[in-house]
Design an enzyme around this catalytic site. Sequence first.
Site, short mmCIF file in Angstrom:
data_model
loop_
_atom_site.label_atom_id
_atom_site.label_comp_id
_atom_site.label_asym_id
_atom_site.label_seq_id
_atom_site.Cartn_x
_atom_site.Cartn_y
_atom_site.Cartn_z
N GLU A 2 -54.35 -60.71 31.29
CA GLU A 2 -55.66 -60.81 31.94
C GLU A 2 -56.69 -61.23 30.90
O GLU A 2 -56.34 -61.45 29.74
CB GLU A 2 -56.04 -59.48 32.62
CG GLU A 2 -55.95 -58.27 31.71
CD GLU A 2 -56.12 -56.94 32.44
OE1 GLU A 2 -56.72 -56.91 33.52
OE2 GLU A 2 -55.67 -55.91 31.89
N ARG B 39 -60.31 -46.39 42.92
CA ARG B 39 -59.65 -46.58 41.62
C ARG B 39 -60.05 -45.49 40.64
O ARG B 39 -59.24 -45.06 39.81
CB ARG B 39 -59.97 -47.97 41.04
CG ARG B 39 -59.16 -48.23 39.77
CD ARG B 39 -59.34 -49.63 39.24
NE ARG B 39 -60.73 -49.89 38.94
CZ ARG B 39 -61.23 -51.11 38.74
NH1 ARG B 39 -60.46 -52.17 38.80
NH2 ARG B 39 -62.51 -51.26 38.47
N ARG C 274 -61.16 -30.01 18.49
CA ARG C 274 -60.23 -31.14 18.41
C ARG C 274 -58.77 -30.68 18.40
O ARG C 274 -58.35 -29.91 17.54
CB ARG C 274 -60.52 -31.98 17.15
CG ARG C 274 -59.70 -33.27 17.12
CD ARG C 274 -60.11 -34.18 15.95
NE ARG C 274 -59.36 -35.43 15.99
CZ ARG C 274 -58.14 -35.58 15.46
NH1 ARG C 274 -57.55 -34.57 14.84
NH2 ARG C 274 -57.51 -36.75 15.54
N TYR D 82 -63.69 -45.04 33.23
CA TYR D 82 -64.97 -45.57 33.68
C TYR D 82 -64.80 -46.49 34.87
O TYR D 82 -63.68 -46.88 35.21
CB TYR D 82 -65.69 -46.28 32.53
CG TYR D 82 -65.16 -47.65 32.15
CD1 TYR D 82 -63.95 -47.81 31.48
CD2 TYR D 82 -65.88 -48.80 32.46
CE1 TYR D 82 -63.49 -49.06 31.15
CE2 TYR D 82 -65.42 -50.06 32.12
CZ TYR D 82 -64.23 -50.19 31.46
OH TYR D 82 -63.76 -51.45 31.13
N LYS E 243 -58.19 -47.16 33.85
CA LYS E 243 -59.41 -47.80 33.31
C LYS E 243 -60.06 -46.90 32.26
O LYS E 243 -61.11 -46.29 32.51
CB LYS E 243 -60.37 -48.14 34.46
CG LYS E 243 -61.44 -49.16 34.08
CD LYS E 243 -62.10 -49.71 35.32
CE LYS E 243 -63.32 -50.56 35.02
NZ LYS E 243 -63.07 -51.75 34.22
#
Length: 284
Positions: free
Chosen positions: A179, A52, A100, A33, A147
Amino acid sequence: MTRIVYLNGAWLPEADAKVSVFDRGFLFADAIYEVTAVIGGRLIEYAGHAARLQRSLAELAMQLPLSPEELLAVHRDIVRRNDLREGLIYLQVSRGAADRDFSYPKDAVPTVVLFTQAKPVLDNPRAKTGISVVTQPDLRWARRDIKTVQLVYPSMAKMEAARLGADDAWLVEDGFVTEATSATAHIVTRDGTLVTRELSNAILHGITRASTLEIARGAGIPVDVRPFTPEEALGAAEAFITSATSFVLPVTQIDGRPVGNGVPGPVTARLRELYIAEKLASAI
Ligand code: PDD
């Protein structure tokens, strides 16, 4: 107000936008995301977020079914369709729906979703008061540079911070701050040097971080790129976080103790001001 969201090329009222139960974003958190701020109807740091996004896609061998021009057009369109003046755009790309199986499916078509959240970004009361953080062990996976939407540990850490009466958590690994739960952590030493952790797989490569370092250097603020401990942060003159939604925001308390004299410091205030001025001027 009902938002108009983007789902795989369609513009839909939010209640009508549905994704398969077999989507790998849902089953495996096999999705990435980006969050881009919008101010005055314009995109802040779009180029950085788009770059990114491409990096995250490449790391997971996913392909975006949109050209760079189409992606920008979708961002502009979602702002327009929702009459978004200030807030953010959330973009998610998952590998798509497939039966799956742990292996990546060969022919899954990525699911692309964008939605908006209208909220004040610029006028943040916390810029004047600062936020409080508590330290928590960093128990996330080891590829934090990608991310991904695996955000349950940051959620747990944020809930623990709230339980302890703090605004957020700073995550700690091997004695050093990695962070914040959803932002980059920085300190300013007593001699006025900005200290921030180096880029690696241990942290997200923050777009706001990169710009803030560039702005600091341009303003003659020395920058030292190295890890720091919670103890060093507590003994520092200032601490702050950076992210797409908080820009540059002071941290005035760590684990219940004041940072510096317990109020937002001048270097943080200056960086916030410079960051906002520069990024508003270059918003698209
Ligand atoms: N989070 N580190 C983490 C773990 C983050 O989730 C974020 C951003 C950042 C800052 O990156 P940037 O400056 O590029 O926004 C650092 C977004 C805002 C979110 O998850 O909502």
